[in-house]
Design a protein around this motif. Structure first.
Motif, mmCIF file in Angstrom:
data_model
loop_
_atom_site.group_PDB
_atom_site.id
_atom_site.type_symbol
_atom_site.label_atom_id
_atom_site.label_comp_id
_atom_site.label_asym_id
_atom_site.label_seq_id
_atom_site.Cartn_x
_atom_site.Cartn_y
_atom_site.Cartn_z
ATOM 1 N N ASP A 192 -13.825 50.316 -21.149
ATOM 2 C CA ASP A 192 -12.918 49.164 -21.321
ATOM 3 C C ASP A 192 -11.918 49.367 -22.427
ATOM 4 O OD1 ASP A 192 -14.708 49.133 -23.360
ATOM 5 O OD2 ASP A 192 -15.085 46.946 -23.290
ATOM 6 N N ARG A 193 -11.921 50.482 -23.018
ATOM 7 C CA ARG A 193 -10.960 50.740 -24.098
ATOM 8 C C ARG A 193 -9.616 51.114 -23.471
ATOM 9 N NH1 ARG A 193 -11.857 52.092 -29.519
ATOM 10 N NH2 ARG A 193 -9.880 51.735 -30.635
ATOM 11 N N SER A 194 -8.522 50.420 -23.872
ATOM 12 C CA SER A 194 -7.176 50.673 -23.298
ATOM 13 C C SER A 194 -6.113 50.603 -24.378
ATOM 14 C CB SER A 194 -6.858 49.671 -22.178
ATOM 15 O OG SER A 194 -6.857 48.343 -22.723
ATOM 16 N N ILE A 195 -4.953 51.191 -24.055
ATOM 17 C CA ILE A 195 -3.791 51.191 -24.964
ATOM 18 C C ILE A 195 -2.697 50.322 -24.347
ATOM 19 C CG2 ILE A 195 -2.049 52.630 -26.063
ATOM 20 C CD1 ILE A 195 -4.033 54.948 -25.870
ATOM 21 N N ILE A 196 -2.207 49.340 -25.114
ATOM 22 C CA ILE A 196 -1.135 48.443 -24.633
ATOM 23 C C ILE A 196 0.205 49.153 -24.782
ATOM 24 C CG2 ILE A 196 0.057 46.266 -24.986
ATOM 25 C CD1 ILE A 196 -2.591 45.109 -25.981
ATOM 26 N N VAL A 197 0.840 49.428 -23.675
ATOM 27 C CA VAL A 197 2.149 50.096 -23.677
ATOM 28 C C VAL A 197 3.288 49.082 -23.812
ATOM 29 C CG1 VAL A 197 3.687 51.612 -22.386
ATOM 30 C CG2 VAL A 197 1.210 51.948 -22.269
ATOM 31 N N TYR A 198 3.199 47.939 -23.119
ATOM 32 C CA TYR A 198 4.248 46.894 -23.128
ATOM 33 C C TYR A 198 3.572 45.543 -23.146
ATOM 34 C CZ TYR A 198 8.207 44.051 -21.552
ATOM 35 O OH TYR A 198 9.187 43.101 -21.438
ATOM 36 N N GLU A 199 3.946 44.716 -24.074
ATOM 37 C CA GLU A 199 3.296 43.419 -24.241
ATOM 38 C C GLU A 199 3.690 42.406 -23.174
ATOM 39 O OE1 GLU A 199 4.210 42.119 -28.138
ATOM 40 O OE2 GLU A 199 2.898 43.590 -29.128
ATOM 41 N N GLY A 200 4.692 42.721 -22.360
ATOM 42 C CA GLY A 200 5.143 41.807 -21.306
ATOM 43 C C GLY A 200 6.359 40.996 -21.723
ATOM 44 N N MET A 201 7.026 40.431 -20.737
ATOM 45 C CA MET A 201 8.225 39.636 -20.996
ATOM 46 C C MET A 201 7.886 38.344 -21.719
ATOM 47 S SD MET A 201 10.472 39.913 -17.503
ATOM 48 C CE MET A 201 11.724 38.838 -18.231
ATOM 49 N N GLU A 202 8.832 37.910 -22.510
ATOM 50 C CA GLU A 202 8.681 36.594 -23.118
ATOM 51 C C GLU A 202 8.958 35.511 -22.075
ATOM 52 O OE1 GLU A 202 10.995 36.262 -26.616
ATOM 53 O OE2 GLU A 202 10.038 37.965 -27.640
ATOM 54 N N HIS A 203 8.628 34.284 -22.412
ATOM 55 C CA HIS A 203 8.778 33.189 -21.441
ATOM 56 C C HIS A 203 10.220 32.716 -21.285
ATOM 57 C CE1 HIS A 203 4.493 32.484 -20.672
ATOM 58 N NE2 HIS A 203 4.307 32.812 -21.954
ATOM 59 N N THR A 204 11.110 33.137 -22.172
ATOM 60 C CA THR A 204 12.511 32.697 -22.104
ATOM 61 C C THR A 204 13.403 33.835 -21.642
ATOM 62 O OG1 THR A 204 12.788 33.250 -24.437
ATOM 63 C CG2 THR A 204 12.232 30.963 -23.907
ATOM 64 N N LEU A 205 14.505 33.429 -20.925
ATOM 65 C CA LEU A 205 15.503 34.402 -20.465
ATOM 66 C C LEU A 205 16.873 33.737 -20.532
ATOM 67 C CD1 LEU A 205 16.044 37.206 -19.204
ATOM 68 C CD2 LEU A 205 15.904 36.094 -16.955
ATOM 69 N N TYR A 206 17.802 34.367 -21.230
ATOM 70 C CA TYR A 206 19.152 33.819 -21.410
ATOM 71 C C TYR A 206 20.163 34.739 -20.747
ATOM 72 C CZ TYR A 206 16.719 31.177 -25.030
ATOM 73 O OH TYR A 206 15.842 30.378 -25.694
ATOM 74 N N SER A 207 21.207 34.118 -20.167
ATOM 75 C CA SER A 207 22.252 34.890 -19.488
ATOM 76 C C SER A 207 23.627 34.321 -19.837
ATOM 77 C CB SER A 207 22.042 34.850 -17.970
ATOM 78 O OG SER A 207 23.091 35.530 -17.311
ATOM 79 N N PHE A 208 24.544 35.216 -20.216
ATOM 80 C CA PHE A 208 25.923 34.836 -20.530
ATOM 81 C C PHE A 208 26.848 35.701 -19.686
ATOM 82 C CE2 PHE A 208 23.264 34.011 -24.157
ATOM 83 C CZ PHE A 208 23.693 32.785 -24.639
ATOM 84 N N GLN A 209 27.851 35.058 -19.048
ATOM 85 C CA GLN A 209 28.748 35.815 -18.168
ATOM 86 C C GLN A 209 30.175 35.277 -18.307
ATOM 87 O OE1 GLN A 209 27.429 38.244 -16.153
ATOM 88 N NE2 GLN A 209 29.383 38.916 -15.326
ATOM 89 N N LEU A 210 31.123 36.164 -18.611
ATOM 90 C CA LEU A 210 32.545 35.822 -18.696
ATOM 91 C C LEU A 210 33.276 36.583 -17.606
ATOM 92 C CD1 LEU A 210 34.790 34.327 -20.286
ATOM 93 C CD2 LEU A 210 35.088 36.444 -21.618
ATOM 94 N N ASN A 211 33.901 35.838 -16.642
ATOM 95 C CA ASN A 211 34.575 36.450 -15.495
ATOM 96 C C ASN A 211 36.074 36.211 -15.572
ATOM 97 O OD1 ASN A 211 32.087 37.229 -14.230
ATOM 98 N ND2 ASN A 211 31.814 35.073 -13.655
ATOM 99 N N LEU A 212 36.843 37.216 -15.190
ATOM 100 C CA LEU A 212 38.313 37.122 -15.178
ATOM 101 C C LEU A 212 38.816 37.647 -13.848
ATOM 102 C CD1 LEU A 212 40.823 37.948 -17.979
ATOM 103 C CD2 LEU A 212 41.117 39.006 -15.735
#
Length: 461
Positions: free
Chosen positions: A103-123
């Motif tokens: 059962d011994r393991s190494i954590i490579v990635y803790e996982g995504m956080e619960h928030t996600l933000y997106s900004f987009q500027l279109n021309l």
């Protein structure tokens, strides 16, 4: 408070006591007339449409921002068994031989956080549209010019209408004075006729005729009063305010009447359809708008692609930029450039039919121009003929009044000499006043037609 009430009372008293100048009436017309206010609003709306069309030539820029809270993020914790790591290293010759709990393991990635933000500027910048955008600007500029010309033409029309009604009031006042005088003579004639009839010197039929004449004068006075009230109501509607007949201080422009009477009909017709006239300018502008609309329709048919440059810059991350710590490590940027080409291949024939509609609109505008020019010429010719006819009748009426004056002097002489009657004198006075009333009516016709011509010729004569 008392001072303000006193000012209001004084202003009301002054408005009741002093007549309006012509400039004050016109100023009230410009500021308060509902049709002129609407025409001004239409022009302002057209100017805004021009700005919208010009705005289409530049880039369209939009900005989007979104924030999401994920109860169950799509990427969770990533872990690798420690024994698998050691076995992998051993197989590569590192010589580790260690046994660890399963059962011994190494954590490579803790996982995504619960928030996600997106900004987009279109021309989006249009590059080539087959002239649709530039022609649209020209079209809306033409529409704005039409609205401006329509406003000017409406103001001129309302000015002429106001002058026409003031002219009618002026001559109605003159006629009213004559009717008052005529009423005195008519009543006197009834009294004398009745006295003569009582003495057997006059027939009852003559008395009845005198009464009928007196009643006709009374009816004429009531009709005149009604006409004055109608003119007053119409003037009040035009300026959207209260005004009394006694406040209207107006004298018809005799000089302008003489000017129009001295011109020929052909000269007036030429001025009426001159290219500088607002009505002719409006007709020409309508043709231009139809031509521009057809150009836009021609540019919108099949296989004529529109080309535009599109670019966008954005950021997507799990932490809010500049606010949360290490936000730059939890997001990424994007910068994209693309060239877009869009063309209509087939839409059921709508584009072709739209071109035909615009062709018909252009033909209608041209026919409307020709018909309107003819109508303006006819209106000018009719007004000129009516003015000239009224002048001829007025000159004849002046001769009648001179003849009435001679007859009156003759009857007065006979009455003073003792072999004439007062009845003959009264009848002569009444006839002279009747012909004078007709003279004023003819003058009214002359001035009204003169004002019509002044409007049709653009006020340049």
């Amino acid at each position: 408070m008392k001072k303000n009430k006193l000012i209001v009372i004084l202003s009301v008293i002054s408005s009741l006591c002093f007549p309006y100048t012509q400039e004050e009436l016109l100023e009230s017309l410009y500021q308060n007339n509902a049709e002129i206010i609407k025409a001004e609003s239409d022009y302002m709306q057209a100017c805004l449409d021009v700005k919208d069309a010009k705005g289409g030539l530049g880039p369209a820029i939009d900005f989007q921002i979104s924030g999401t809270y994920m109860v169950n993020p799509p990427i969770g914790e990533v872990a690798v068994s420690a024994q698998d790591v050691i076995s992998s290293l051993s197989s590569q010759g590192y010589g580790y031989n260690v046994t660890l709990p399963e059962d011994r393991s190494i954590i490579v990635y803790e996982g995504m956080e619960h928030t996600l933000y997106s900004f987009q500027l279109n021309l989006t910048q249009p590059i080539f549209t087959w002239g649709k955008l530039t022609n649209a600007v020209k079209l809306y500029e033409q529409v704005a010019e039409i609205r401006l010309l329509q406003k000017k033409d409406l103001i001129r029309k309302k000015e002429i209408e106001l002058l026409t009604r003031e002219t009618a009031v002026y001559f109605l006042n003159q006629i009213e004075k004559i009717l008052d005088e005529q009423s005195v003579y008519a009543k006197r004639l009834v009294d004398i006729s009745q006295a003569y009839a009582n003495n057997g010197l006059l027939l009852n039929q003559d008395v009845l005729n005198a009464k009928l004449q007196a009643q006709e004068v009374d009816i004429a006075k009531k009709n005149l009063q009604r006409e004055k009230e109608i003119q007053l109501i119409e003037i009040q509607k035009m300026i959207s305010g209260e005004v009394d007949l006694s406040q209207i201080n107006f004298i018809p422009d005799e000089k302008k009447l003489k000017t129009f009477l001295s011109l020929t009909r052909s000269t007036i017709e030429d001025h009426a359809v001159n290219e500088d006239n607002d009505q002719i300018k409006i007709l020409n502008a309508l043709i231009e708008t139809s031509k521009l609309a057809k150009k836009i329709a021609d540019a919108s048919v099949y296989w004529k692609p529109d080309i535009a440059l599109q670019s966008s810059i954005g950021y997507t991350g799990q932490r809010f930029p500049l606010i949360q710590d290490e936000w730059n490590d939890y997001g990424k940027y994007s910068l994209n450039f693309s060239l877009g080409i869009r063309a209509t291949v087939w839409d059921g024939g709508k584009a072709i039919r739209n071109v035909k509609r615009k062709e018909d609109d252009l033909n209608v505008a041209i026919n409307q121009y020709n018909d309107s020019v003819l109508q303006i010429k006819m209106a000018a010719a009719t007004a000129y003929s009516d003015m000239a006819l009224a002048e001829s009748k007025w000159k004849y009426q002046k001769l009648l009044i001179e003849n009435d004056e001679l007859k009156l002097k003759l009857h007065e002489s006979e009455y003073k000499a003792g072999y004439g009657t007062e009845i003959d004198v009264l009848k002569a006075k009444i006839q002279k006043l009747t012909d004078t009333i007709t003279s004023y009516q003819l003058q009214t016709d002359m001035y009204v037609n003169c004002l019509t011509l002044d409007y049709l010729t653009g006020g340049r004569l």
